[in-house]
Design a protein around this motif. Sequence first.
Motif, PDB file in Angstrom:
ATOM      1  N   GLU A 184       0.820  -1.208   0.000  1.00 36.51           N
ATOM      2  CA  GLU A 184       0.000   0.000   0.000  1.00 36.51           C
ATOM      3  C   GLU A 184       0.858   1.263   0.000  1.00 36.51           C
ATOM      4  O   GLU A 184       0.554   2.236  -0.676  1.00 36.51           O
ATOM      5  CB  GLU A 184      -0.920  -0.017   1.236  1.00 36.51           C
ATOM      6  N   ALA A 189      -2.795   4.314  -4.572  1.00 44.62           N
ATOM      7  CA  ALA A 189      -3.996   4.052  -3.794  1.00 44.62           C
ATOM      8  C   ALA A 189      -4.159   2.543  -3.690  1.00 44.62           C
ATOM      9  O   ALA A 189      -3.623   1.798  -4.504  1.00 44.62           O
ATOM     10  CB  ALA A 189      -5.218   4.664  -4.471  1.00 44.62           C
ATOM     11  N   PHE A 244     -11.031   1.981  -8.364  1.00 41.40           N
ATOM     12  CA  PHE A 244     -10.727   3.301  -7.819  1.00 41.40           C
ATOM     13  C   PHE A 244     -11.597   4.398  -8.435  1.00 41.40           C
ATOM     14  O   PHE A 244     -11.398   5.577  -8.176  1.00 41.40           O
ATOM     15  CB  PHE A 244      -9.240   3.598  -8.003  1.00 41.40           C
TER      16      PHE A 244
ATOM     17  N   GLU B  38     -11.957   3.949  -1.199  1.00 46.62           N
ATOM     18  CA  GLU B  38     -11.223   4.403  -2.379  1.00 46.62           C
ATOM     19  C   GLU B  38     -10.980   5.906  -2.332  1.00 46.62           C
ATOM     20  O   GLU B  38     -11.907   6.666  -2.135  1.00 46.62           O
ATOM     21  CB  GLU B  38     -11.981   4.089  -3.669  1.00 46.62           C
ATOM     22  N   ILE B  39      -9.743   6.289  -2.545  1.00 43.85           N
ATOM     23  CA  ILE B  39      -9.465   7.715  -2.446  1.00 43.85           C
ATOM     24  C   ILE B  39      -9.968   8.485  -3.666  1.00 43.85           C
ATOM     25  O   ILE B  39     -10.153   9.669  -3.615  1.00 43.85           O
ATOM     26  CB  ILE B  39      -7.968   8.013  -2.257  1.00 43.85           C
TER      27      ILE B  39
END
Lengths: 254, 88
Positions: A184, A189, A244, B38-39
């Motif tokens: 990570e 991300a 994402f 999730e960013i």
Amino acid sequence: MEGQKTGIYIFCGIQTEEETAFGDFEMEGDTRTTFTIHYKDAAMVAAEVPMKIYHPNKQNLMMHQQILARVMKENDTVIPISFGNIFKSREDVKVLLENLYPQFEELFPKIKGKIEVGLKVIGKKDWLRKRVHENPQVGKIAQSVQRKSEAAGYYDRIQLGDAAQNMITGLQKEIEADIYTPLETEAEAAAINDPISETMLLNASFLINRDKEEKFDELVNEAHDKWKDYTDFNYTGPWPAYNFINIRLTVEEA
Amino acid sequence: MGVQKSTDSSSLAEVIDRILDKGIVIDAYARVSVVGIEILTVEARVVIASVDTWLRYAEAVGLLRDELEDEELSLENQENERNPQFSI
């Protein structure tokens, strides 16, 4: 195809101002051509296909993914769209793109030059069995189950199931700390999804810079070297950033 | 190297894990669901003018909805065409 109504199937959004074709593909026996629909510096990769519902069978799903893989080879800013969306006309897709543009504008710089990779870690049966037997609590309940009849051991069995589940949860935490956390820190991300089987100890996705891909592969390999006797690694990619990007659109009844 | 990245198109399970409900997802009558971790998550409520302009398999068989609506009942006889692995 004469007389049959056609619609516009959409694959993904990309950042480009140039009209681009990403080749032909087969859809349920017919050859179709890809093209782009534009708004400012954003475009939708699309194809004209018969207007109907496409079922997510293996062929159709793979077709969708193959087009995305093809697009990713030529464009480094790809926003994936989920399977099976067809619009009535190019005009409708253009309206959709215009509506999405503020989100695309925000996303483009964040995903430019980045790829998603997936890592699933699955515990080997033998190792899991060994860990179970090493666990004193489980061993004690297991012995007591064996001494009793099936009916009498009913609650012991439930306890045994609980203990096994606790053990798996413990292993998941161990793997998370030892494999996921270091990876990570190297990724742009990262996300953990729910395991999709009982023996899966990690189901993770990472968003990484393309130029760090090799380094990331090495890190995954280091973790694999350490864990290969106990687990199987399922390492996949490059994918577009499916895990994402989470844009939910609502369609309203007219 | 010990573990090679398999190419993205090689595994159906991996593909299914992603393309059915991730990325840009268009739901009719959807509740907006947000995944917290999730960013890059962008929560967008772009409303497309009309269902008429759009078709999606998942919607047609109620894959994304909890409760059956009347119009779906008429689709029930198509159920046997569904691939069993999507009945989850």
